[in-house]
Write an enzyme that holds these catalytic residues in place. Structure first.
Site, PDB file in Angstrom:
ATOM      1  N   ARG A  91       0.881  -1.183   0.000  1.00 21.57           N
ATOM      2  CA  ARG A  91       0.000   0.000   0.000  1.00 21.57           C
ATOM      3  C   ARG A  91       0.904   1.214   0.000  1.00 21.57           C
ATOM      4  O   ARG A  91       1.728   1.402   0.894  1.00 21.57           O
ATOM      5  CB  ARG A  91      -0.888   0.025   1.243  1.00 21.57           C
ATOM      6  CG  ARG A  91      -1.451   1.409   1.519  1.00 21.57           C
ATOM      7  CD  ARG A  91      -2.526   1.456   2.541  1.00 21.57           C
ATOM      8  NE  ARG A  91      -3.736   0.815   2.050  1.00 21.57           N
ATOM      9  CZ  ARG A  91      -4.930   0.954   2.615  1.00 21.57           C
ATOM     10  NH1 ARG A  91      -5.075   1.710   3.693  1.00 21.57           N
ATOM     11  NH2 ARG A  91      -5.973   0.331   2.129  1.00 21.57           N
TER      12      ARG A  91
ATOM     13  N   HIS B  97      -7.564   0.972  -6.094  1.00 19.08           N
ATOM     14  CA  HIS B  97      -7.666   0.104  -4.915  1.00 19.08           C
ATOM     15  C   HIS B  97      -8.366  -1.187  -5.380  1.00 19.08           C
ATOM     16  O   HIS B  97      -9.540  -1.421  -5.086  1.00 19.08           O
ATOM     17  CB  HIS B  97      -8.491   0.832  -3.841  1.00 19.08           C
ATOM     18  CG  HIS B  97      -8.397   0.234  -2.472  1.00 19.08           C
ATOM     19  ND1 HIS B  97      -7.619  -0.868  -2.177  1.00 19.08           N
ATOM     20  CD2 HIS B  97      -8.997   0.591  -1.296  1.00 19.08           C
ATOM     21  CE1 HIS B  97      -7.748  -1.155  -0.885  1.00 19.08           C
ATOM     22  NE2 HIS B  97      -8.577  -0.286  -0.329  1.00 19.08           N
TER      23      HIS B  97
ATOM     24  N   GLN C  63     -10.248  -3.751  -3.023  1.00 20.30           N
ATOM     25  CA  GLN C  63     -11.489  -3.189  -2.481  1.00 20.30           C
ATOM     26  C   GLN C  63     -12.649  -3.416  -3.439  1.00 20.30           C
ATOM     27  O   GLN C  63     -13.703  -3.933  -3.053  1.00 20.30           O
ATOM     28  CB  GLN C  63     -11.289  -1.685  -2.237  1.00 20.30           C
ATOM     29  CG  GLN C  63     -12.501  -0.987  -1.677  1.00 20.30           C
ATOM     30  CD  GLN C  63     -12.772  -1.363  -0.235  1.00 20.30           C
ATOM     31  OE1 GLN C  63     -11.887  -1.282   0.595  1.00 20.30           O
ATOM     32  NE2 GLN C  63     -13.984  -1.785   0.075  1.00 20.30           N
TER      33      GLN C  63
ATOM     34  N   ASP D 124     -17.257   7.584  -0.631  1.00 19.64           N
ATOM     35  CA  ASP D 124     -15.954   7.448   0.030  1.00 19.64           C
ATOM     36  C   ASP D 124     -15.568   8.837   0.545  1.00 19.64           C
ATOM     37  O   ASP D 124     -16.194   9.845   0.158  1.00 19.64           O
ATOM     38  CB  ASP D 124     -14.925   6.919  -1.004  1.00 19.64           C
ATOM     39  CG  ASP D 124     -13.536   6.710  -0.399  1.00 19.64           C
ATOM     40  OD1 ASP D 124     -13.423   6.607   0.836  1.00 19.64           O
ATOM     41  OD2 ASP D 124     -12.551   6.653  -1.167  1.00 19.64           O
TER      42      ASP D 124
ATOM     43  N   CYS E  26     -16.237   2.146   1.336  1.00 21.74           N
ATOM     44  CA  CYS E  26     -15.053   1.288   1.545  1.00 21.74           C
ATOM     45  C   CYS E  26     -14.520   1.390   2.969  1.00 21.74           C
ATOM     46  O   CYS E  26     -13.829   0.467   3.416  1.00 21.74           O
ATOM     47  CB  CYS E  26     -13.972   1.645   0.539  1.00 21.74           C
ATOM     48  SG  CYS E  26     -13.519   3.382   0.582  1.00 21.74           S
TER      49      CYS E  26
ATOM     50  N   ARG F 245     -13.409  -8.215   2.333  1.00 22.34           N
ATOM     51  CA  ARG F 245     -12.005  -7.957   1.976  1.00 22.34           C
ATOM     52  C   ARG F 245     -11.158  -9.182   2.301  1.00 22.34           C
ATOM     53  O   ARG F 245     -10.261  -9.555   1.553  1.00 22.34           O
ATOM     54  CB  ARG F 245     -11.480  -6.736   2.747  1.00 22.34           C
ATOM     55  CG  ARG F 245     -12.072  -5.407   2.317  1.00 22.34           C
ATOM     56  CD  ARG F 245     -11.603  -4.993   0.943  1.00 22.34           C
ATOM     57  NE  ARG F 245     -10.148  -4.938   0.856  1.00 22.34           N
ATOM     58  CZ  ARG F 245      -9.388  -3.958   1.336  1.00 22.34           C
ATOM     59  NH1 ARG F 245      -9.948  -2.892   1.904  1.00 22.34           N
ATOM     60  NH2 ARG F 245      -8.061  -3.995   1.213  1.00 22.34           N
TER      61      ARG F 245
HETATM   62  N1  NVA Z   1      -9.984   6.888  -1.144  1.00 22.32           N
HETATM   63  C1  NVA Z   1      -9.529   6.448   0.161  1.00 22.32           C
HETATM   64  C2  NVA Z   1      -9.759   4.981   0.318  1.00 22.32           C
HETATM   65  C3  NVA Z   1      -9.365   4.429   1.647  1.00 22.32           C
HETATM   66  C4  NVA Z   1      -9.604   2.965   1.754  1.00 22.32           C
HETATM   67  C5  NVA Z   1      -8.069   6.791   0.334  1.00 22.32           C
HETATM   68  O1  NVA Z   1      -7.292   6.578  -0.607  1.00 22.32           O
HETATM   69  O2  NVA Z   1      -7.712   7.290   1.400  1.00 22.32           O
HETATM   70  N1   CP Z   2     -10.971   0.154   2.958  1.00 19.55           N
HETATM   71  C1   CP Z   2      -9.691   0.077   3.309  1.00 19.55           C
HETATM   72  O1   CP Z   2      -8.801  -0.231   2.518  1.00 19.55           O
HETATM   73  O2   CP Z   2      -9.472   0.334   4.638  1.00 19.55           O
HETATM   74  P1   CP Z   2      -8.058   0.613   5.311  1.00 19.55           P
HETATM   75  O3   CP Z   2      -7.572   1.906   4.758  1.00 19.55           O
HETATM   76  O4   CP Z   2      -8.326   0.681   6.776  1.00 19.55           O
HETATM   77  O5   CP Z   2      -7.136  -0.509   4.946  1.00 19.55           O
END
Ligand code: NVA
Ligand code: CP
Length: 300
Positions: free
Chosen positions: A100, A127, A130, A219, A259, A287
């Site tokens: 990540r 993502h 997800q 989101d 998400c 997930r």
């Molecule tokens: N769009 C959000 C998703 C988190 C799971 C981010 O990138 O922070």
């Molecule tokens: N939805 C998701 O990826 O959550 P986290 O950012 O907590 O991993």
């Protein structure tokens, strides 16, 4: 080069369907494969996480493997050495890499030079785990294989880009309600618009997006890579809040997805998130199941 999941479009339609079957079999405990027996998985995080971190660690253990949580403090990806060299070295120790991070190019580079599968656990661009898990959740709740009307309201971020990627592989009608300068990635949008069986609408009108939808998704307005733009985004996206009045425009049987993590009463009200149409915690659970399926699939 091993098979990796950098974006959903790395998989064909048949492979995605195979993943969903595998996911259903694993979730129902019909099968319990252990393809990671005796192997370690490097889980690299340069951003915060609850769901991705915990669901990957649990999933890796359930597949017989050992998860190693690695933060950027240790490896300083791309600073202490090139991403390519880190990929070559990690491949000598571990059976798989999950990452990540901010830049999609770092994930692509890692996958290019690693000899083990690499899984994208979120970048600023996409993502994939997800949205694959989310689509599985939608099928579980609504029963059809495709042609859902999916409305997304809010920022045109990594979640929307991943929905657009999915639209290249699975026929859906995707309507994105967002402000003019919060649009999704133009290249990804262009490709999705070329997908024969999917329909894509980008509109500034949240009601137009949600009208008659089977699924309503939102989101956070400012993603992890964009927290410095939080105030600006909030001003632009306030009218896209998913609240009871907006949800009333959807099909009465519509389900609500997010998400998570949510900024309650900003992009989604408590009333909607805790309401009867919300499936956000099923979504979070899935997930785990989809990622186990993805790992088992890539290790085949
Ligand atoms: N769009 C959000 C998703 C988190 C799971 C981010 O990138 O922070
Ligand atoms: N939805 C998701 O990826 O959550 P986290 O950012 O907590 O991993």
């Amino acid at each position: 080069m091993a098979r990796s999941l950098c974006q959903i479009t790395d998989f064909s339609t048949d492979e995605i369907r195979e993943l969903f079957d595998l996911c259903a079999q694993m979730k129902s405990k019909q099968i319990a494969p252990r393809p990671l027996e005796g192997k370690s998985v490097a889980c690299i995080f340069t951003k915060a996480s609850l769901r991705t971190r915990v669901s990957f660690e649990v999933g890796i253990n359930e597949l017989g493997g050992h998860a190693m949580y690695i933060t950027d403090n240790e490896i300083k990806l791309g600073q202490r050495e090139t991403v390519a060299d880190a990929a070559r070295v990690l491949s000598r120790y571990v059976g798989m890499i999950m990452i990540r991070t901010f830049k999609q190019s770092d994930v692509d580079e890692l996958a290019k030079y690693a000899s083990v599968p690499v899984i994208n656990g979120l970048t600023d661009l996409v993502h994939p785990c997800q949205i694959l898990g989310d689509y599985f959740t939608i099928m579980e709740h609504l029963g059809k294989k495709d042609r859902y009307k999916i409305a997304y309201v809010g920022d045109g971020n990594n979640i929307v880009n991943s929905w657009l990627n999915l639209a290249c592989r699975i026929p859906i009608e995707l309507r994105v309600g967002t402000a003019d300068d919060c649009h999704p990635d133009s290249e990804i949008l262009k490709k999705a618009r070329q997908a024969e069986d999917s329909k894509i609408l980008i509109t500034a009108d949240p009601k137009e997006a949600v009208s008659d939808a089977d699924v309503v998704y939102t989101d956070v307005w400012a993603s992890m890579g964009e927290k410095h733009r939080a105030e600006e985004k909030e001003d632009k996206l306030r009218k896209y809040q998913l609240n009871g009045s907006l949800l009333a425009a959807a099909d009465p049987g519509a389900i609500v997805l997010h998400c998570l993590p949510a900024e309650r009463n900003k992009e989604i009200t408590d009333e909607v998130m805790d309401g009867p149409q919300s499936v956000v915690f099923d979504q979070a659970e899935n997930r785990l199941h989809i990622q186990k399926a993805i790992m088992a699939f890539l290790l085949k």
